[in-house]
Design a protein around this motif. Sequence first.
Motif, PDB file in Angstrom:
ATOM      1  N   ASN A  20     -91.103  30.396  81.211  1.00 22.97           N
ATOM      2  CA  ASN A  20     -90.552  29.114  80.775  1.00 22.97           C
ATOM      3  C   ASN A  20     -91.227  27.975  81.530  1.00 22.97           C
ATOM      4  N   ALA A  21     -91.411  26.853  80.836  1.00 22.34           N
ATOM      5  CA  ALA A  21     -92.021  25.687  81.470  1.00 22.34           C
ATOM      6  C   ALA A  21     -91.003  24.914  82.304  1.00 22.34           C
ATOM      7  N   ALA A  22     -89.781  24.809  81.794  1.00 18.26           N
ATOM      8  CA  ALA A  22     -88.687  24.136  82.509  1.00 18.26           C
ATOM      9  C   ALA A  22     -89.080  22.744  82.975  1.00 18.26           C
ATOM     10  N   PHE A  23     -89.558  21.896  82.035  1.00 11.02           N
ATOM     11  CA  PHE A  23     -89.908  20.521  82.373  1.00 11.02           C
ATOM     12  C   PHE A  23     -88.677  19.754  82.856  1.00 11.02           C
ATOM     13  N   ASP A  24     -88.881  18.821  83.785  1.00 13.63           N
ATOM     14  CA  ASP A  24     -87.771  18.054  84.357  1.00 13.63           C
ATOM     15  C   ASP A  24     -87.374  16.852  83.501  1.00 13.63           C
ATOM     16  N   GLN A  25     -88.332  16.308  82.735  1.00 11.87           N
ATOM     17  CA  GLN A  25     -88.093  15.073  81.983  1.00 11.87           C
ATOM     18  C   GLN A  25     -87.989  15.349  80.489  1.00 11.87           C
ATOM     19  N   ILE A  26     -87.024  14.724  79.828  1.00 14.09           N
ATOM     20  CA  ILE A  26     -86.863  14.934  78.384  1.00 14.09           C
ATOM     21  C   ILE A  26     -88.096  14.431  77.629  1.00 14.09           C
ATOM     22  N   GLY A  27     -88.819  13.465  78.208  1.00 14.52           N
ATOM     23  CA  GLY A  27     -90.014  12.947  77.561  1.00 14.52           C
ATOM     24  C   GLY A  27     -91.143  13.955  77.458  1.00 14.52           C
ATOM     25  N   ASP A  28     -91.048  15.058  78.193  1.00 11.89           N
ATOM     26  CA  ASP A  28     -92.075  16.094  78.122  1.00 11.89           C
ATOM     27  C   ASP A  28     -91.820  17.097  76.997  1.00 11.89           C
ATOM     28  N   TYR A  29     -90.663  16.991  76.343  1.00 17.11           N
ATOM     29  CA  TYR A  29     -90.319  17.926  75.272  1.00 17.11           C
ATOM     30  C   TYR A  29     -90.691  17.347  73.914  1.00 17.11           C
ATOM     31  N   ARG A  30     -90.990  18.223  72.972  1.00 16.72           N
ATOM     32  CA  ARG A  30     -91.410  17.818  71.627  1.00 16.72           C
ATOM     33  C   ARG A  30     -90.531  18.402  70.521  1.00 16.72           C
ATOM     34  N   ASP A  31     -89.803  19.438  70.803  1.00 17.61           N
ATOM     35  CA  ASP A  31     -89.040  20.186  69.798  1.00 17.61           C
ATOM     36  C   ASP A  31     -87.887  19.349  69.243  1.00 17.61           C
ATOM     37  N   VAL A  32     -87.802  19.258  67.912  1.00 21.92           N
ATOM     38  CA  VAL A  32     -86.774  18.442  67.263  1.00 21.92           C
ATOM     39  C   VAL A  32     -85.369  18.940  67.593  1.00 21.92           C
ATOM     40  N   GLU A  33     -85.181  20.251  67.657  1.00 23.17           N
ATOM     41  CA  GLU A  33     -83.872  20.797  67.988  1.00 23.17           C
ATOM     42  C   GLU A  33     -83.463  20.386  69.404  1.00 23.17           C
ATOM     43  N   THR A  34     -84.401  20.451  70.335  1.00 24.14           N
ATOM     44  CA  THR A  34     -84.129  20.070  71.723  1.00 24.14           C
ATOM     45  C   THR A  34     -83.790  18.597  71.838  1.00 24.14           C
ATOM     46  N   LEU A  35     -84.571  17.759  71.180  1.00 24.57           N
ATOM     47  CA  LEU A  35     -84.338  16.314  71.253  1.00 24.57           C
ATOM     48  C   LEU A  35     -83.013  15.932  70.605  1.00 24.57           C
ATOM     49  N   ASN A  36     -82.667  16.595  69.508  1.00 27.80           N
ATOM     50  CA  ASN A  36     -81.364  16.341  68.874  1.00 27.80           C
ATOM     51  C   ASN A  36     -80.223  16.739  69.801  1.00 27.80           C
ATOM     52  N   TYR A  37     -80.363  17.880  70.474  1.00 22.01           N
ATOM     53  CA  TYR A  37     -79.320  18.332  71.405  1.00 22.01           C
ATOM     54  C   TYR A  37     -79.161  17.340  72.554  1.00 22.01           C
ATOM     55  N   TYR A  38     -80.267  16.842  73.063  1.00 23.23           N
ATOM     56  CA  TYR A  38     -80.205  15.877  74.167  1.00 23.23           C
ATOM     57  C   TYR A  38     -79.460  14.614  73.725  1.00 23.23           C
ATOM     58  N   GLU A  39     -79.788  14.143  72.517  1.00 23.46           N
ATOM     59  CA  GLU A  39     -79.139  12.931  72.005  1.00 23.46           C
ATOM     60  C   GLU A  39     -77.644  13.150  71.780  1.00 23.46           C
ATOM     61  N   GLN A  40     -77.285  14.295  71.175  1.00 24.93           N
ATOM     62  CA  GLN A  40     -75.876  14.604  70.931  1.00 24.93           C
ATOM     63  C   GLN A  40     -75.120  14.731  72.250  1.00 24.93           C
ATOM     64  N   SER A  41     -75.723  15.372  73.236  1.00 25.96           N
ATOM     65  CA  SER A  41     -75.074  15.539  74.537  1.00 25.96           C
ATOM     66  C   SER A  41     -74.841  14.184  75.203  1.00 25.96           C
ATOM     67  N   HIS A  42     -75.825  13.304  75.057  1.00 27.91           N
ATOM     68  CA  HIS A  42     -75.691  11.958  75.634  1.00 27.91           C
ATOM     69  C   HIS A  42     -74.528  11.216  74.978  1.00 27.91           C
ATOM     70  N   LEU A  43     -74.445  11.324  73.644  1.00 26.00           N
ATOM     71  CA  LEU A  43     -73.360  10.644  72.934  1.00 26.00           C
ATOM     72  C   LEU A  43     -71.997  11.208  73.321  1.00 26.00           C
ATOM     73  N   GLN A  44     -71.960  12.496  73.655  1.00 27.44           N
ATOM     74  CA  GLN A  44     -70.696  13.135  74.045  1.00 27.44           C
ATOM     75  C   GLN A  44     -70.367  12.930  75.520  1.00 27.44           C
ATOM     76  N   GLY A  45     -71.253  12.254  76.241  1.00 24.61           N
ATOM     77  CA  GLY A  45     -70.977  11.943  77.640  1.00 24.61           C
ATOM     78  C   GLY A  45     -71.214  13.068  78.615  1.00 24.61           C
ATOM     79  N   LYS A  46     -71.993  14.093  78.208  1.00 26.89           N
ATOM     80  CA  LYS A  46     -72.279  15.184  79.131  1.00 26.89           C
ATOM     81  C   LYS A  46     -73.224  14.717  80.223  1.00 26.89           C
ATOM     82  N   PRO A  47     -73.067  15.215  81.444  1.00 25.72           N
ATOM     83  CA  PRO A  47     -73.985  14.845  82.529  1.00 25.72           C
ATOM     84  C   PRO A  47     -75.424  15.233  82.184  1.00 25.72           C
ATOM     85  N   ILE A  48     -76.371  14.351  82.498  1.00 24.27           N
ATOM     86  CA  ILE A  48     -77.772  14.601  82.155  1.00 24.27           C
ATOM     87  C   ILE A  48     -78.304  15.847  82.841  1.00 24.27           C
ATOM     88  N   ASP A  49     -77.918  16.060  84.107  1.00 24.15           N
ATOM     89  CA  ASP A  49     -78.440  17.239  84.808  1.00 24.15           C
ATOM     90  C   ASP A  49     -77.956  18.531  84.155  1.00 24.15           C
TER      91      ASP A  49
END
Length: 561
Positions: A377-406
């Motif tokens: 696994n690459a396990a990048f630290d920054q969301i800007g290093d990811y390209r996958d649409v599923e991953t980016l959608n999950y990050y956005e949904q988690s942010h809207l739900q108020g989940k901690p970024i870490d």
Amino acid sequence: MNETWWKEAAVYEIYPVSFMDTNGDGKGDLRGIISKLDYLKDLGIDVIWICPIYESPGKDNGYDISDYYAINPEFGTMEDFDDLLQEAHARGMKIMMDLVLNHTSDQHPWFKESKSSTDNPKRSFYIWRKGVNGLYPNNWESYFSGSVWEMDPETDEYYMHLYSKHQPDLNWRNEEMVHELYQMIRWWLEKGVDGFRFDAIAHIVKAKGLPDADNPQHLPVVRAYQLFSNLEKVHFMLKKLNEEVLMDYDIMTVGETSGLGPEQALEYVGDQRHELNMVFQFEHMTLDSASNGTGKWESRAWTLLELKKVMSRWQTTLHNQGWNANYLGNHDQPRAVSRFGNDKQYRVQSAKMLATFMLTLEGTPYIYQGEEIGMTNAAFDQIGDYRDVETLNYYEQSHLQGKPIDQTMQAIQAKSRDNARTPMQWDDGPQAGFTTGEPWIKVNPNYTDVNVASAIKDPDSIYHYYKRMLSLRKTHKALIYGEYKLLLPLDPDLYVYTRTLEQDTILVILNFFDDTPIMEWPKTLRGMSRDLLISNYDLPPDAEGDRIELRPYEARVYRLS
């Protein structure tokens, strides 16, 4: 026992955008694949499965096809593909295409016509519905989060997309559309391709009337897999596809069919069903996901007892009735050694152990690019290093739900599909030898240690172990057609089984963890002579006793007589 070439073959999956770049644009291409054919042949590969290379806007890395008959210019030309096919065949290897029949791109000419007006002849090539009381036509949730429905303001109707809004679902109830797909499939087969991996094939039929799914919590959208996955009419459609097209060619077919057990799988792959040769099962891919309905992103610890139960059911249920497709990783899953092994202290040992596992089960083995060198696994630290649409959608949904970024990033580092999509690590030079340009996604930083060039030089590497295992599988037919029998079913650390064909018995011993358990030699096997075929450790002098102390992630394969 029905012997055939695709049961004896070993398949190597290539994610072309990340495999090898020859023109410096940072994306892999067909010429890159051609340049590595000798490498794959030397490894022992028989079939190369290539993820989609068709014309595509790339909203989901090629799984959004805009022209089934054209090669994406990022990968090259049709002449390049013809050369690849010819060069692979010249080396005795076959090419399997990845084909998406559930949906197209929203840039496909069919969809452009379909959305042009409600009375366009191709309107019913896709699934359109009006909203209900200002709401979506139904409450189904997309695989990529949100509703499966997207409003088209020009015609004031919604179209269905089980995946991204850029991937509208085809309507398999439209016979004209189905006939167009048949023609396209035959065109590729006439060109000489040797098989297909059918993406999302279990979803081509939706429940009649598209009813709402049960919604006890009154959520805006809910998972409704039971209403669009593995429905009975899928089998009618696949039988017809076989009768009309596939049975005229000596090819291999594998379907992506999530959400089923081995008994259901036999409806697809049973010897008398005439639908598909094999399907990818997903039960072992969900063992480390929370069972509370939160999906793949919430992890839990998996146990070996669970893995043994799942794999043994598939091995025993399909024996002499169908055929398995065995894998631990692919372009949609985290790296196998990071998920099921130990990608730190015992990366080499655990990668070899997992190779032993996959290559000694009954079924066709699928090796994902980089597994043969133990890529992690690459396990990048920054969301800007990811390209996958599923991953980016999950990050956005988690942010809207108020989940901690870490917490969100921890889940992404473990489960993102981009873990498997970082560039292939060919050497320790700039960009891991993948490209002379800027790669479309960052290279895993560990490429200086984990790469093909160093693996080839090291006779004790994971790469050379794969070569030996692949050769071993071809040498012993019991490892292909032999019956699987689980031993020590309640042992929490060791996975032990036999493969038996007539008088030939192979014993496989796998330690899945970093402890040193003692194995009592099974009483039913005592008195039989043991010929050690392969191990990922040098064996100690007392290796032939009836009490064996296994080392971390140790694997042994014996032939008994």
